[in-house]
Design a protein around this motif. Structure first.
Motif, PDB file in Angstrom:
ATOM      1  N   GLU A 157     -19.280  -3.468   8.978  1.00  0.00           N
ATOM      2  CA  GLU A 157     -18.487  -2.739   9.959  1.00  0.00           C
ATOM      3  C   GLU A 157     -17.059  -2.485   9.485  1.00  0.00           C
ATOM      4  O   GLU A 157     -16.269  -1.881  10.202  1.00  0.00           O
ATOM      5  CB  GLU A 157     -18.462  -3.511  11.281  1.00  0.00           C
ATOM      6  N   ASP A 158     -16.732  -2.939   8.293  1.00  0.00           N
ATOM      7  CA  ASP A 158     -15.399  -2.742   7.720  1.00  0.00           C
ATOM      8  C   ASP A 158     -15.385  -1.423   6.957  1.00  0.00           C
ATOM      9  O   ASP A 158     -16.085  -1.275   5.948  1.00  0.00           O
ATOM     10  CB  ASP A 158     -15.073  -3.905   6.776  1.00  0.00           C
ATOM     11  N   PRO A 159     -14.595  -0.424   7.403  1.00  0.00           N
ATOM     12  CA  PRO A 159     -14.591   0.874   6.719  1.00  0.00           C
ATOM     13  C   PRO A 159     -13.979   0.828   5.329  1.00  0.00           C
ATOM     14  O   PRO A 159     -14.192   1.742   4.531  1.00  0.00           O
ATOM     15  CB  PRO A 159     -13.757   1.763   7.648  1.00  0.00           C
ATOM     16  N   GLU A 160     -13.219  -0.235   5.013  1.00  0.00           N
ATOM     17  CA  GLU A 160     -12.490  -0.292   3.747  1.00  0.00           C
ATOM     18  C   GLU A 160     -12.968  -1.419   2.844  1.00  0.00           C
ATOM     19  O   GLU A 160     -12.198  -1.947   2.036  1.00  0.00           O
ATOM     20  CB  GLU A 160     -10.985  -0.446   4.027  1.00  0.00           C
ATOM     21  N   TYR A 161     -14.247  -1.761   2.946  1.00  0.00           N
ATOM     22  CA  TYR A 161     -14.738  -2.856   2.106  1.00  0.00           C
ATOM     23  C   TYR A 161     -16.106  -2.516   1.526  1.00  0.00           C
ATOM     24  O   TYR A 161     -17.013  -2.084   2.224  1.00  0.00           O
ATOM     25  CB  TYR A 161     -14.835  -4.156   2.900  1.00  0.00           C
ATOM     26  N   LEU A 162     -16.227  -2.726   0.222  1.00  0.00           N
ATOM     27  CA  LEU A 162     -17.495  -2.706  -0.489  1.00  0.00           C
ATOM     28  C   LEU A 162     -17.510  -3.905  -1.429  1.00  0.00           C
ATOM     29  O   LEU A 162     -16.492  -4.196  -2.060  1.00  0.00           O
ATOM     30  CB  LEU A 162     -17.642  -1.416  -1.320  1.00  0.00           C
ATOM     31  N   PRO A 163     -18.621  -4.585  -1.562  1.00  0.00           N
ATOM     32  CA  PRO A 163     -18.674  -5.727  -2.493  1.00  0.00           C
ATOM     33  C   PRO A 163     -18.759  -5.242  -3.943  1.00  0.00           C
ATOM     34  O   PRO A 163     -19.743  -5.458  -4.642  1.00  0.00           O
ATOM     35  CB  PRO A 163     -19.940  -6.468  -2.053  1.00  0.00           C
ATOM     36  N   LEU A 164     -17.684  -4.599  -4.406  1.00  0.00           N
ATOM     37  CA  LEU A 164     -17.704  -3.951  -5.716  1.00  0.00           C
ATOM     38  C   LEU A 164     -17.966  -4.934  -6.851  1.00  0.00           C
ATOM     39  O   LEU A 164     -18.615  -4.579  -7.847  1.00  0.00           O
ATOM     40  CB  LEU A 164     -16.369  -3.234  -5.954  1.00  0.00           C
ATOM     41  N   ALA A 165     -17.460  -6.165  -6.726  1.00  0.00           N
ATOM     42  CA  ALA A 165     -17.666  -7.159  -7.785  1.00  0.00           C
ATOM     43  C   ALA A 165     -19.117  -7.589  -7.878  1.00  0.00           C
ATOM     44  O   ALA A 165     -19.518  -8.199  -8.882  1.00  0.00           O
ATOM     45  CB  ALA A 165     -16.784  -8.374  -7.535  1.00  0.00           C
ATOM     46  N   LEU A 166     -19.912  -7.277  -6.852  1.00  0.00           N
ATOM     47  CA  LEU A 166     -21.308  -7.693  -6.824  1.00  0.00           C
ATOM     48  C   LEU A 166     -22.253  -6.528  -7.062  1.00  0.00           C
ATOM     49  O   LEU A 166     -23.469  -6.676  -6.928  1.00  0.00           O
ATOM     50  CB  LEU A 166     -21.621  -8.342  -5.465  1.00  0.00           C
ATOM     51  N   THR A 170      -6.889   0.673  -5.042  1.00  0.00           N
ATOM     52  CA  THR A 170      -7.863   0.148  -4.091  1.00  0.00           C
ATOM     53  C   THR A 170      -8.872  -0.761  -4.791  1.00  0.00           C
ATOM     54  O   THR A 170      -9.278  -1.791  -4.249  1.00  0.00           O
ATOM     55  CB  THR A 170      -8.600   1.298  -3.385  1.00  0.00           C
ATOM     56  N   LEU A 171      -9.263  -0.395  -6.004  1.00  0.00           N
ATOM     57  CA  LEU A 171     -10.227  -1.194  -6.774  1.00  0.00           C
ATOM     58  C   LEU A 171      -9.747  -2.623  -6.967  1.00  0.00           C
ATOM     59  O   LEU A 171     -10.560  -3.556  -6.985  1.00  0.00           O
ATOM     60  CB  LEU A 171     -10.472  -0.529  -8.129  1.00  0.00           C
ATOM     61  N   VAL A 172      -8.433  -2.824  -7.102  1.00  0.00           N
ATOM     62  CA  VAL A 172      -7.912  -4.171  -7.351  1.00  0.00           C
ATOM     63  C   VAL A 172      -7.141  -4.730  -6.155  1.00  0.00           C
ATOM     64  O   VAL A 172      -6.445  -5.729  -6.280  1.00  0.00           O
ATOM     65  CB  VAL A 172      -7.021  -4.186  -8.616  1.00  0.00           C
ATOM     66  N   ALA A 173      -7.273  -4.111  -4.994  1.00  0.00           N
ATOM     67  CA  ALA A 173      -6.599  -4.626  -3.796  1.00  0.00           C
ATOM     68  C   ALA A 173      -7.276  -5.883  -3.272  1.00  0.00           C
ATOM     69  O   ALA A 173      -6.665  -6.687  -2.560  1.00  0.00           O
ATOM     70  CB  ALA A 173      -6.571  -3.562  -2.701  1.00  0.00           C
ATOM     71  N   HIS A 174      -8.561  -6.041  -3.598  1.00  0.00           N
ATOM     72  CA  HIS A 174      -9.337  -7.211  -3.210  1.00  0.00           C
ATOM     73  C   HIS A 174     -10.156  -7.666  -4.409  1.00  0.00           C
ATOM     74  O   HIS A 174     -10.287  -6.939  -5.409  1.00  0.00           O
ATOM     75  CB  HIS A 174     -10.266  -6.895  -2.036  1.00  0.00           C
ATOM     76  N   LEU A 175     -10.749  -8.829  -4.280  1.00  0.00           N
ATOM     77  CA  LEU A 175     -11.674  -9.302  -5.313  1.00  0.00           C
ATOM     78  C   LEU A 175     -13.092  -8.828  -5.031  1.00  0.00           C
ATOM     79  O   LEU A 175     -13.954  -8.921  -5.906  1.00  0.00           O
ATOM     80  CB  LEU A 175     -11.635 -10.833  -5.398  1.00  0.00           C
ATOM     81  N   TRP A 176     -13.343  -8.362  -3.815  1.00  0.00           N
ATOM     82  CA  TRP A 176     -14.619  -7.743  -3.442  1.00  0.00           C
ATOM     83  C   TRP A 176     -15.813  -8.675  -3.671  1.00  0.00           C
ATOM     84  O   TRP A 176     -16.851  -8.248  -4.158  1.00  0.00           O
ATOM     85  CB  TRP A 176     -14.827  -6.440  -4.214  1.00  0.00           C
TER      86      TRP A 176
END
Length: 368
Positions: free
Chosen positions: A149-158, A269-275
């Motif tokens: 439900e988070d519009p700004e999150y994808l588990p990119l590291a996974l 955005t790619l590095v704003a989180h660890l995802w």
């Protein structure tokens, strides 16, 4: 579960921590209440947004951005045009990032700033504030961060290795997509309600989660959306008409500048989180440690993560803290909590290291 790291503890001879940084996994079940209390108590006097800083920064950034873009269009030297285009992209990028502040600062704190930002930046770059307002705040909801439900999150590291370059490079198409949205889809949606619903649900939010569907606007937001979309549609057709009056060069250079800006923002955005979250709800501390600070020394992060975004993890602790107060808030928390604190777990050295970390994680998935 490992115990939370203590606010202070032994350090090496150089002053560096002798323990590994705190991780998101350590705080999935409980918060570091000492850190949350310190964040609240030590920064109360920093919470007031200073209008003179906001306005001066915005006007200077937009002025430099548009001036350099005009120079890139007018000069005959290709190297000089490229240099001016780069300056324009970086300055407009900084001006554009004030959209993040608009979603958090109380509407009465900066009278007229939303209108001024939309007039100077939002509508001219076809990214009016409604595309972020009411969307970004969902990313900060305690029970929605990191979930579907988070519009700004994808588990990119996974995800798979090819997902990272695709995630960044798709931003190159953003200016053309926005031009099409406002010039074609908005007028078409005014005639055909099904098109209008589809455009609103899927193409009216600065989100990266393809599963996100935006709910209809309510209250005063409805009027705001109407006027911002109307102005955006008119401006989109002005840009298209300029090709017949001024030729292709001006709009192609403008599109190239904005395309670079969009790509740089996507890289940030790619590095704003660890995802690293797989969809479960997280504590505030776990959200903080899944987010990224890139604090000083070094001025480079201020270029690719401007307007306080180099303190993105700290922002998740204190979403309403004005961007100009984040450096001092970071200093106070670092000094008070120490090198052994949970707070240090969100501090990272720079862009290259962060990209490498996420890339290694996806490579591991690719081999799996």
């Amino acid at each position: 579960m490992q115990q939370p790291l203590s606010p202070s503890g032994p350090t090496g001879a150089s002053g560096a921590s002798t323990r590994p940084k705190a991780t998101r996994a350590q705080f999935l079940a409980c918060d570091d209440r000492d850190m949350l209390r310190a964040a609240r108590d030590l920064t109360r006097d920093l919470a007031t947004a200073r209008g003179e800083i906001y306005w001066l920064d915005l006007i200077a950034s937009a002025g430099i951005g548009y001036g350099a873009m005009a120079g890139a269009i007018l000069v005959s030297s290709v190297p000089l045009a490229v240099l001016l285009g780069l300056v324009s992209a970086l300055a407009l990028y900084r001006a554009l990032m004030f959209i993040h502040e608009l979603t958090h600062v109380h509407r009465d704190a900066l009278p007229g700033f939303r209108l001024g930002w939309n007039a100077l930046v939002g509508v001219p770059l076809l990214t009016p504030s409604f595309m972020y307002e009411g969307v970004h705040t969902l990313h900060h909801k305690r029970t929605q961060y990191g979930t579907v439900e988070d519009p700004e999150y994808l588990p990119l590291a996974l995800m798979k290795p090819w997902s990272l370059p695709l995630f960044v490079l798709i931003a190159l198409l953003a200016p053309v997509a926005l031009l099409f949205r406002f010039a074609v889809l908005v007028p078409l949606g005014a005639i055909l309600p099904p098109v209008r619903r589809m455009v609103w649900q899927r193409f009216s939010a600065l989100s990266i989660n393809p599963q996100f569907r935006r709910r209809p606007p309510e209250g005063e937001m409805r009027s705001r959306v109407f006027w911002q979309e109307t102005c955006g549609a008119v401006w989109a057709w002005v840009l298209i008409g300029s090709m017949f009056a001024l030729g292709w060069r001006p709009i192609l250079i403008a599109l190239a500048v904005v395309s670079f800006t969009a790509t740089l923002n996507q890289l940030r955005t790619l590095v704003a989180h660890l995802w690293e979250n797989e969809g479960e709800p997280m504590t505030v501390t776990a959200q903080f440690l899944d987010s990224v600070n890139v604090p000083p020394p070094g001025p480079i992060a201020e270029i690719w993560a401007p307007v306080g975004l180099r303190y993105h993890a700290l922002h998740h602790l204190m979403p309403s803290m004005p961007y100009h107060s984040l450096p001092e808030a970071h200093r106070r928390l670092s000094d008070h909590l120490g090198l052994e604190s949970t707070y240090q777990g969100a501090n990272h050295p720079g862009l290259v290291v962060l990209v490498g970390r996420i890339a290694r994680s996806t490579m591991g998935r690719g081999r799996g």
